[in-house]
Design an enzyme around this catalytic site. Sequence first.
Site: not given
Ligand code: FAD
Length: 500
Positions: A12, A15, A39, A50, A78, A332, A427
Site C-alpha cells: 500500500g 505503487a 502492512s 517529484a 513543477k 520498487l 538527437y
Molecule cells: C531516496 C528515494 C527518492 C525517491 N524520489 C522519487 C521521486 O522524487 N520521484 C519518483 O517518482 N520516485 C521517487 N522514488 C521512488 C518512489 O518512492 C517509489 O517508486 C514509490 O514510492 C513507490 O514505492 P512502492 O509503493 O513500490 O514501495 P513502498 O513505498 O516501499 O511500499 C511497499 C508496500 O508494501 C508493503 N509490504 C511490504 N512487505 C509486506 C509484507 N510482507 N506484507 C504486507 N505488506 C508488505 C508495505 O507495508 C508497503 O505498504 C524515490 C525513491 C527513493 C528510495
Amino acid sequence: MTAVRKIVILGGGTAGWMAAACIARMFGTKDHTIALIESPEIGTVGVGEATIPMINMFNKILGISAADMVRETEATFKLGIEFVDWGKVGDAYLHPFGAYGADMGGVSFIHWFLRHSAQTGTWDPGRFNLETVAARTGRFGVLPNNDPSRPPLNHAYHFDAALYAGFLSRYSQARGVIRHEGTVTEVHQDPDSGFVTALDLKDGQRIEGDFFIDCSGFRGVLIEQTLKCGYEDWSQWLPCNRAWAVPCKRIEAPVPYTRATAREAGWQWRIPLQHRTGNGYVFSSDFIGEADARDALMSRLDGKALAEPRKLSFVTGHRRKMWDKNVVALGLASGFLEPLESTSIHLVQSALSKLMSYFPKDGFDPDVEDHFNRVMLGEYTAVRDFLIAHYKLTEREDTPFWAYCKHMEIPDSLRARLDIFHHTGNYVEPPYELFRENSWFSVLAGQGLRPRSWHPVADMMTGEELAHHMTQISNLVATTAAALPAHEAFIQYCHGRRAS
Ligand SMILES: Cc1cc2nc3c(=O)[nH]c(=O)nc-3n(C[C@H](O)[C@H](O)[C@H](O)COP(=O)(O)OP(=O)(O)OC[C@H]3O[C@@H](n4cnc5c(N)ncnc54)[C@H](O)[C@@H]3O)c2cc1C
C-alpha cells in the site's frame, strides 16, 4: 485458460494504491474483486515526491484535477529540474518540461538556436522556453482566456508521498477496493504451475487470488522472495546506493521546480511543498561514510529540520522479469533507477498502462508476459542512459566520486548518442524513449557538451532574418510568462482562496 476473478495487490505504497485506483477505475469491481494488503508494521518507503508531466495523463484517467492535487497532497507545481554544480562547480542549468522555440523548415528549433548562438557568441536556450522563464520568475498558472482547470504550461507536481497514497487509498476504497491490514508471512503456490494461489497474513487470514500485483517495495515478496526472478545490477554506471531524507521548514515561497545540487559523493534534492520542503542526499557509500553524508545533508538545509533523517538503501537496476506467471511487479518491487529525474512513479504509471492493455482477463499468455517484460526493460534502459549522461558529462574531478563518474565506461548505446549529438547536434531516438529531444538537449548542453555543428537548413536564413526571428520568439516567451500569476498565488487559487 481460466478467467481472472480475484485480483490481489500486495503493498500500500504509492505503487500499490496507484494500481488499485487505476484498475478500479478502468474495470470496476462488478466482474472481479480487488483486494489490497498493506502492512503498518513494515510501512512504506515514504519518499517519491517529484513527478514528471505524464502524471497528468494518469490524473485525467482517474478524473483528478490540478486543484484536487493541490488540496489533497500539499502539492506545488513543477516546471522542471534545476541542476546546480553538475558540469562544474558554479554551473547551473534547468531541464524544463516544455519545448524550446518552434520547429522551422522541417528541423528542430535547436538547430536554429545553435546557429544563432554561434552567430551572437551567446548561450541561453532558456530564453526560448516558456517553462524556463516561468520557473526563473517564480510564475505558474493559466493564460488569459484559457480554461482555468487546464494550466497551459507543461508541468508536473511535487507532492507529499504519504498524502498522495492516502488520497488514492480513499479514491480506491470508494470504488470497491477491499483493504486488508496485515503482514504476509506465507505465500502459497500451485505445486504444478508455480502460480501464486494465496497469501497468509500474520493474524491468520488467508487472501486467495488469481492474479497478484507485487507492490511490496524493495523486498519484492512475490517476484523475488517467492518466484526468484533475479536482479540485474546497474550500479557500475549509477553508483549511488543510499539516501538520507529529511523534511525541513519552508523559508520562502515555493519555487515551481526541483533543485538537484551535485555534492561530494552524489547529489542533494530540494523539493518545495506547501507545508514543508523535502530534502535528501543521494550518495554512494563507496565514496562517503553514512554518518558524513547525514551530517552534510543536515548542515545544508534551508530551514529547521522537522524530523530525524531517514536512511534508505537501494541497488540501481531491475528485476530480470517484471511479469512472471500470475505475478506482475510494479514500483520498487520491479526495480529502481535513482530519483535524479523523478522517473519511478512514471514507470509505475507506464507499467500500469501496459497492464491495462494486456490485462489477463481470460487467463495468462506467456507471449504477453514476454512482451511486457521486453517493453519495460526497454523503458528502464532508456531512462538509465539518460541518468548516466548526467554523471558522465562532468568536468569535475574535485572528489573521488566525480573523478570516477567522469572516467567510467558507459554503455555503447549512450556512447553513440553522445558522439552523434556532439558532432551534428542531432538527437537519436531509440525505441521506448521517455525523454525526448528537448530533454536530452537541456541536459547534454547544460552539462557542457555543446554540438559542433547544426543542420544546414538552419543556414538558409540570413543572419539578420534569424536574429529578428529569435528576438520575436524570446519576446513572446517573456510576455507570456509575465502574464502568469505568481506560483504561490495560483496555489491559493486552487484552494479557492485569494492570495493575500
Ligand atoms: C531516496 C528515494 C527518492 C525517491 N524520489 C522519487 C521521486 O522524487 N520521484 C519518483 O517518482 N520516485 C521517487 N522514488 C521512488 C518512489 O518512492 C517509489 O517508486 C514509490 O514510492 C513507490 O514505492 P512502492 O509503493 O513500490 O514501495 P513502498 O513505498 O516501499 O511500499 C511497499 C508496500 O508494501 C508493503 N509490504 C511490504 N512487505 C509486506 C509484507 N510482507 N506484507 C504486507 N505488506 C508488505 C508495505 O507495508 C508497503 O505498504 C524515490 C525513491 C527513493 C528510495
